[in-house]
Design a protein around this motif. Structure first.
Motif, PDB file in Angstrom:
ATOM      1  N   SER A   3       0.848  -1.181  -0.024  1.00 32.34           N
ATOM      2  CA  SER A   3       0.046  -0.162  -0.080  1.00 32.34           C
ATOM      3  C   SER A   3       0.920   1.166  -0.170  1.00 32.34           C
ATOM      4  CB  SER A   3      -0.827   0.126   1.066  1.00 32.34           C
ATOM      5  OG  SER A   3      -1.815  -1.012   1.243  1.00 32.34           O
ATOM      6  N   GLN A   4       1.833   1.344   1.050  1.00 27.30           N
ATOM      7  CA  GLN A   4       2.451   2.363   1.031  1.00 27.30           C
ATOM      8  C   GLN A   4       3.677   2.826  -0.607  1.00 27.30           C
ATOM      9  OE1 GLN A   4       2.906   4.926   3.252  1.00 27.30           O
ATOM     10  NE2 GLN A   4       1.306   3.785   3.966  1.00 27.30           N
ATOM     11  N   LYS A   5       3.745   1.474  -1.130  1.00 27.61           N
ATOM     12  CA  LYS A   5       4.715   1.538  -2.373  1.00 27.61           C
ATOM     13  C   LYS A   5       3.785   2.204  -3.528  1.00 27.61           C
ATOM     14  CE  LYS A   5       7.686  -2.319  -2.603  1.00 27.61           C
ATOM     15  NZ  LYS A   5       8.115  -3.672  -3.065  1.00 27.61           N
ATOM     16  N   LEU A   6       2.506   1.886  -3.412  1.00 24.70           N
ATOM     17  CA  LEU A   6       1.458   2.422  -4.485  1.00 24.70           C
ATOM     18  C   LEU A   6       1.421   3.996  -4.172  1.00 24.70           C
ATOM     19  CD1 LEU A   6      -0.998  -0.402  -4.959  1.00 24.70           C
ATOM     20  CD2 LEU A   6       0.589   0.383  -6.480  1.00 24.70           C
ATOM     21  N   LEU A   7       0.900   4.516  -2.841  1.00 19.73           N
ATOM     22  CA  LEU A   7       0.878   5.939  -2.570  1.00 19.73           C
ATOM     23  C   LEU A   7       2.160   6.696  -2.718  1.00 19.73           C
ATOM     24  CD1 LEU A   7      -1.108   5.343   0.941  1.00 19.73           C
ATOM     25  CD2 LEU A   7      -1.963   5.821  -1.382  1.00 19.73           C
ATOM     26  N   TRP A   8       3.318   5.946  -2.555  1.00 15.16           N
ATOM     27  CA  TRP A   8       4.366   6.698  -2.599  1.00 15.16           C
ATOM     28  C   TRP A   8       5.020   6.925  -4.057  1.00 15.16           C
ATOM     29  CZ3 TRP A   8       7.706   9.953  -0.393  1.00 15.16           C
ATOM     30  CH2 TRP A   8       8.958  10.166  -0.932  1.00 15.16           C
ATOM     31  N   TRP A   9       5.025   6.091  -4.911  1.00 18.03           N
ATOM     32  CA  TRP A   9       5.056   5.885  -6.239  1.00 18.03           C
ATOM     33  C   TRP A   9       4.119   6.992  -6.980  1.00 18.03           C
ATOM     34  CZ3 TRP A   9       5.792   0.106  -7.328  1.00 18.03           C
ATOM     35  CH2 TRP A   9       7.012  -0.521  -6.789  1.00 18.03           C
ATOM     36  N   PHE A  10       2.630   6.763  -6.903  1.00 16.24           N
ATOM     37  CA  PHE A  10       1.828   7.492  -7.675  1.00 16.24           C
ATOM     38  C   PHE A  10       1.077   8.795  -7.034  1.00 16.24           C
ATOM     39  CE2 PHE A  10       2.317   3.404  -9.303  1.00 16.24           C
ATOM     40  CZ  PHE A  10       2.856   3.456 -10.675  1.00 16.24           C
ATOM     41  N   HIS A  34      -6.579   7.774   3.212  1.00 16.95           N
ATOM     42  CA  HIS A  34      -5.046   7.351   3.578  1.00 16.95           C
ATOM     43  C   HIS A  34      -3.834   8.508   3.724  1.00 16.95           C
ATOM     44  CE1 HIS A  34      -6.094   3.155   2.874  1.00 16.95           C
ATOM     45  NE2 HIS A  34      -6.647   3.449   1.824  1.00 16.95           N
ATOM     46  N   GLY A  35      -3.174   8.724   4.783  1.00 19.75           N
ATOM     47  CA  GLY A  35      -2.404   9.658   4.857  1.00 19.75           C
ATOM     48  C   GLY A  35      -2.980  11.107   4.924  1.00 19.75           C
TER      49      GLY A  35
END
Length: 391
Positions: free
Chosen positions: A282-289, A307-308
Motif C-alpha cells: 500500500s505504501q509503495k503505491l501511494l509513494w510511487w503515484f 490514507h495519509g
C-alpha cells in the motif's frame, strides 16, 4: 355455460395478473430505480491564474465490482439464471439511462476462474459478454481479481494470460481518456515475495511511476530532463488507482452507510494479502503515484477511507444480489484536476420478494372471493331451479 365462462375469466385474470407482476419485478423495476440516478455535476469552466475561464473536458465513468458469475462447479442452475438475469437487466438499463463513456469492473468477474477448465472458462466468458454487451461508443475495462486467477499462491502465468487475452488488459497499465489517468493494477500480484509475476508487475509499476513523474515535470531542465528523454508521456495529472484489493486498513470499523458491512462484520480484523493489500504494498503505491483517488472492490461492502490524510479510497460494493440485498455502482465525473462521485442503488432483493408475496396474497384473496361469489351464484341458481320444478 355462465359457470364455464366465469372460470375462463378467472383463469385469464390470474394469468394476466401473474404476467404483470413478473414483468414489473424482472424488467420494469430497474427503470424507475436507475432513472433516479444522475451524473454528479462538475464545473466545466474553472478559472485559471490569469482570471480567464477555460473549458475542461469531463469524462463520465461508471464503476462496479465483484459480479461473481457462477461457474460449473458451485453454481446451481437456477441461482445462476436468476443472478445473471438481474445483473444483465441492471447493467443494460444503466447503459440506456446513463450512457457512460467508460465502464470499469474492479475484478472478480467470475466466481470460479481460478479453477475453470478450458471449456468452463469459454462458457463463462460467453455468458459475461452477453450480459455486459455495450455499444461501440462505450468502453468496458475489466480488472483482474482473486476469483478470476486465484489468490497469490494459486495464480500462474497461464491463468493470468488467459484473462488478459480475453479482456485485452495487462497487470499494470495506464488508461488515459480526456486528460484523466487511470492506473490499472493487478493487486493479486502485489504480494512482495519476489515471485516472477510479482516482480514483473512491480517493475512495470515502477516504470509507469517514473514516466508519470516525468510527465508531471515536463518543464524540468538539466539532469531530470535528460533522465526523462525516452519516457512514455502522459497527461500532467495525478492518477486514479483502480484495483481489486483495497489498500491496507485494519477493518471496516470506520465504514458507514446503508451499504457498509453489517455491524457484526465491521470490527473483524482484515488479514493482509488476503482481505487487503499489505502495508508495504500500500505504501509503495501511494509513494510511487500519489493518487488523487483509489477505487477498489473485494470486500463486497462500501467504505470510504482517507490514507495519509490526502488519498481517498472508495470500496465499491458487489454488483451481485447473491452477495448483497442492495447492490450499487459508482458514477464519476472526472477532469484532469478534479472529480465528483455519486452512488446509484439498485432494487433491493427484499423489495422484489415483498412485491411477489404481496401480489400473491392479494391474488389469492381475490380468487377466494371470486369462488365464494361463484358458489353463491350457483346456489341461487339451484334454488330457483328447484322452485320452478315445484311449481
Amino acid at each position: 355455460m355462465p359457470g364455464l365462462s366465469a372460470k375462463w375469466s378467472a383463469v385469464i385474470f390470474v394469468v394476466w395478473s401473474v404476467s404483470c407482476v413478473f414483468i414489473f419485478c424482472e424488467y420494469v423495476i430497474y427503470y424507475p430505480t436507475i432513472i433516479q440516478c444522475s451524473w454528479p455535476e462538475m464545473d466545466q469552466a474553472p478559472r485559471r491564474d490569469n482570471g480567464n475561464a477555460e473549458h475542461v473536458p469531463i469524462l463520465r465513468a461508471l464503476f462496479l465490482s465483484d459480479t461473481h458469475l457462477l461457474g460449473a462447479i458451485r453454481g446451481h442452475w437456477f441461482d445462476k439464471l436468476r443472478r445473471e438475469w438481474q445483473m444483465e437487466r441492471a447493467f443494460q438499463t444503466a447503459l440506456w439511462v446513463l450512457q457512460p463513456e467508460v465502464v470499469f469492473i474492479l475484478g472478480d468477474v467470475f466466481d470460479e476462474g481460478k479453477w475453470s477448465s478450458a471449456k468452463d472458462w469459454e462458457d463463462d466468458v460467453r455468458r459475461f459478454r452477453k450480459m455486459f454487451r455495450h455499444p461501440r461508443d462505450t468502453e468496458l475495462i475489466v480488472l483482474v481479481g482473486n476469483h478470476d486467477v486465484g489468490f497469490h499462491y494459486e495464480m500462474n502465468w497461464f491463468k493470468l494470460q488467459r484473462f488478459e487475452r480475453v479482456f485485452n488488459v495487462t497487470s499494470a497499465t495506464m488508461f488515459t481518456r480526456k486528460g484523466v489517468n487511470f492506473l490499472l493494477v493487478n493487486s493479486v500480484a502485489m504480494h512482495g515475495d519476489g515471485c516472477p509475476i510479482c516482480q514483473a508487475v512491480e517493475s512495470e509499476l515502477l516504470r509507469l511511476s517514473q514516466d508519470l513523474n516525468c510527465s508531471m515535470q515536463s518543464s524540468a531542465i538539466g539532469p531530470l530532463r535528460e533522465h526523462c528523454h525516452q519516457t512514455q508521456t502522459f497527461p500532467s495529472s495525478l492518477p486514479i488507482i483502480l484495483q481489486h484489493y483495497p489498500l491496507y486498513r485494519v477493518s471496516d470499523a470506520s465504514c458507514t452507510g446503508q451499504d457498509a458491512a453489517s455491524p457484526e462484520e465491521r470490527h473483524l480484523l482484515f488479514k493482509e494479502q488476503y482481505d487487503v493489500l499489505s502495508q508495504e504494498a500500500s505504501q509503495k503505491l501511494l509513494w510511487w503515484f500519489q493518487p488523487r483517488l483509489i477505487l477498489s472492490g473485494h470486500t463486497h461492502s462500501a467504505c470510504e477511507v482517507l490514507h495519509g490524510n490526502k488519498h481517498p479510497e472508495i470500496s465499491v460494493p458487489s454488483f451481485s444480489w447473491r452477495n448483497r440485498n442492495n447492490p450499487s455502482f459508482i458514477l464519476g465525473s472526472f477532469s484532469s484536476a478534479d472529480f465528483v462521485l455519486s452512488k446509484c442503488f439498485l432494487p433491493e432483493e427484499s423489495t422484489v420478494i415483498a412485491i411477489y408475496c404481496s401480489a400473491g396474497a392479494v391474488l389469492l384473496l381475490l380468487l377466494l372471493l371470486h369462488l365464494h361469489m361463484l358458489r353463491g351464484a350457483l346456489q341461487c341458481a339451484c334454488c330457483l331451479l328447484g322452485k320452478h320444478k315445484t311449481v
